[in-house]
Design a protein around this motif. Sequence first.
Motif: not given
Length: 317
Positions: A115-119, A125-132, A160-169
């Motif tokens: 999952x990719x997080x962009x401005x 690109x701000x962050x990349x999350x490796x997921x199942x 199970x759920x991973x909750x990620x803060x998108x603003x604070x990364x």
Amino acid sequence: MSNQSSSYPVFFVSFNQDNSGFALSTKDGFKIFDSSTGRLCYERAVGAFGIVEMLHSSSLLAIVGAGEQPSLSPRRLCLFNTTTGTALRELNFLTSILAVRLNKKRLVIVLREKTYIYDANTLAILDTIDTVPNLKGLCAFSPSLNACFLAVPASTTKGSVLVYNVMELHSHCEIDAHRAPLAAIVLSSNGMYIATASEQGTIIRVFLVSEATKSYSFRRGTYPSTIFSLSFGQSMQFQDILVATSSSGSLHVFSPGFAINQRRGGRTSSILGSILPESVNEVLDPADHHVLRNAFPAGVKSFFSVPPPTTSQKKRK
């Protein structure tokens, strides 16, 4: 809204951040509608799209082709301006894009295992999350800039759920919601609550995101059913309503605040009253779970989103 099997099947349906509008895609193109009136606001007939995400009621769309034509690749995201009818920017990936979420600050793109997080403004690109492995692109997003969270599955064998803060990364928490893998997740628009359902589909749970603690647990039914959609009311009305649709064809309305008000002699929830027929409202039992049976054809994938309050409802609050 249900995805009927016909010569014009619905490829994709999504609501904007406050549920005031929705996008619908078929093999011929996509259309944007006003949720309250059903008025057609925009249409583009250039082929099939697998994803059409709106940014509030602005002219900006994030669109992904369904792969029906070579020019509409499911691996390419296009930021599109409906006013000018032109593409603003494009992003290309090695695998198919399964889901897209956005607000005024962030753009989220979900692939099978990343999952990719962009401005949203610069597309940096701000962050990349490796997921199942997330074959269905299951995710939830709270568009609030103050509590902007993303939720994705954290396991393929349990709920199970991973909750990620998108603003604070950064990763906020992981919630063990169900024994069976997840089938549906949704975050309230203010980011305070997350609702989950497993592939079993008998129990829907609601958690307080800040503390990762369970707030409510609702039984949808005794027999397994596939949950197609979950939808909260708008953030200020969370205690009024949570709605689920399932493969049984029923519409389930969970209203913990409504149940409390009824026991105290309060009036029927204005939000609940606005979405169910008056004849149904008159026979509702004052409990926290109401069912409108045969709301959709059984087995047909259906979506329901709680509409924003009308002007008269806002004045009464």
